[in-house]
Design a protein around this motif. Structure first.
Motif, short mmCIF file in Angstrom:
data_model
loop_
_atom_site.label_atom_id
_atom_site.label_comp_id
_atom_site.label_asym_id
_atom_site.label_seq_id
_atom_site.Cartn_x
_atom_site.Cartn_y
_atom_site.Cartn_z
N TYR A 13 17.69 68.49 95.57
CA TYR A 13 16.70 68.23 96.61
C TYR A 13 17.23 67.21 97.62
N LEU A 14 17.83 66.14 97.13
CA LEU A 14 18.35 65.10 98.03
C LEU A 14 19.48 65.63 98.91
N ALA A 48 12.49 64.77 105.85
CA ALA A 48 12.22 63.33 105.93
C ALA A 48 12.18 62.77 107.33
N ARG A 53 12.14 70.45 96.88
CA ARG A 53 11.37 69.23 96.63
C ARG A 53 10.34 69.46 95.53
N SER A 111 11.24 72.56 101.08
CA SER A 111 10.03 72.14 100.36
C SER A 111 10.03 72.71 98.95
N PHE A 124 10.11 61.35 97.50
CA PHE A 124 9.52 62.67 97.71
C PHE A 124 8.63 62.64 98.96
N ARG A 166 15.96 67.25 101.37
CA ARG A 166 15.20 66.11 101.86
C ARG A 166 15.43 65.82 103.34
N ASP A 167 16.65 65.93 103.81
CA ASP A 167 16.93 65.61 105.20
C ASP A 167 16.15 66.49 106.17
#
Length: 329
Positions: free
Chosen positions: A207-208, A216, A148, A145, A224, A212-213
């Motif tokens: 972040y990706l 998400a 992100r 987080s 985001f 993110r995984d």
């Protein structure tokens, strides 16, 4: 509509009106706002025995205008701003115009209504470059987080995009090779492309790749995401940005929009032209963008001190060097 047909209620007319707005591709956010403001007007009418369109007279409209002027915001207890009053009255006028077009009214009783004159206000204060860096450095980067959040703050700062535009970003809207983001259906339903710098792109990619995984879940759409794998709610995103401002010791008011003002103002101060800022921010009218010209006070001060004779440093009472008096001494 024939005389034999039953006159629709105001609520039924409002429902038909919103169907037409959707047919003409009005944005859901605009329809939601009009649903609230026109719902307030219908409730006011019903309290006064106004049940049909033909009973909405010019006198009724003027009475409602006075009602709005004296009304208080239920949350703050303060009077409604003139911007809010104008928004309510504009929605009513457009609805009544639609009624005339649909033959529910012969004439629009609000056709000649003048909206309140709106104050010309300066944008909210903006952050300095050092304050922006303090804000970005306030993020803890050891968690998904945190990565992100740093990417979100960098994106706001780099692009000046609106809160709703950032929330609506999809993974497919990021073009790594061109270093741009596609904003789809921004304000007014318009698409635009905005550039992002190398630093911002690096944080988004970090972040990706690393964050993110873990957040998400099965969401393979939104750029985001929250800890639940969903798109942000606007209020939650504002609260998130505000928390980092507080953590950085920044007391200036605002959150997401503060970063939008910051991006525009700092670019203007460093030489960007106003039309470039207009394109970046997605303003339909140049007049909306030109207000930022009033907040670059440091640039104005620098030019003033460099060029205005009265601003030069000299002992009190000593005339400027280029006056006839100074040349004769």
């Amino acid at each position: 509509m024939s005389k034999q047909e039953k006159t629709p209620s105001l609520a039924a007319l409002l429902a038909r009106y919103f169907v037409d707005l959707r047919v003409y591709n009005w944005s859901p956010r605009t329809i939601d706002r009009r649903s609230h403001s026109l719902g307030q007007f219908i409730a006011w009418c019903e309290q006064r025995g106004i049940d049909g369109a033909a009973e909405i007279t010019t006198e009724a409209i003027e009475a409602y205008r006075r009602h709005l002027f004296h009304r208080r915001n239920e949350r703050t207890g303060k009077p409604l701003t003139f911007c809010t009053q104008a928004s309510y009255l504009s929605a009513i006028r457009h609805w009544l115009t639609w009624m005339v077009e649909q033959k529910f009214l012969q004439a629009n009783p609000a056709r000649d209504m003048a909206l309140p004159k709106l104050p010309r206000r300066l944008p909210a204060s903006h952050l300095s470059i050092s304050e922006v860096e303090a804000l970005l450095n306030a993020v803890e980067l050891s968690t998904p987080s945190g990565l992100r959040d740093r990417a979100i703050l960098e994106t706001f700062y780099a692009t000046g995009m609106r809160r709703a535009e950032l929330i609506g970003l999809k993974l497919e809207d990021l073009n790594v090779d061109s270093r741009v983001l596609m904003i789809r259906e921004g304000k007014g339903g318009k698409d635009r492309v905005v550039p992002i710098g190398r630093r911002t792109l690096e944080w988004i990619e970090k972040y990706l790749h690393d964050g993110r995984d873990a957040l998400a879940g099965d969401n393979r759409d939104v750029l985001f995401v929250t800890a639940l794998g969903n798109a942000f709610h606007p209020n939650n995103l504002s609260a998130l940005v505000r928390e980092y401002l507080v953590a950085a010791g920044i007391t200036k008011r605002g959150s997401c929009h503060l970063l939008r003002h910051t991006a525009a103002t700092l670019m203007l101060e460093r030489g960007a032209d106003v039309r470039t800022i207009q394109t970046l921010l997605g303003h339909e009218s140049l007049n909306t963008t030109q207000i930022y010209l009033h907040v670059t006070i440091q640039q104005l001060r620098d030019v003033h001190e460099r060029t205005h004779p009265a601003a030069q440093d000299r002992p009190a009472g000593e005339p400027p060097e280029d006056t006839p008096q100074s040349r004769n001494t």
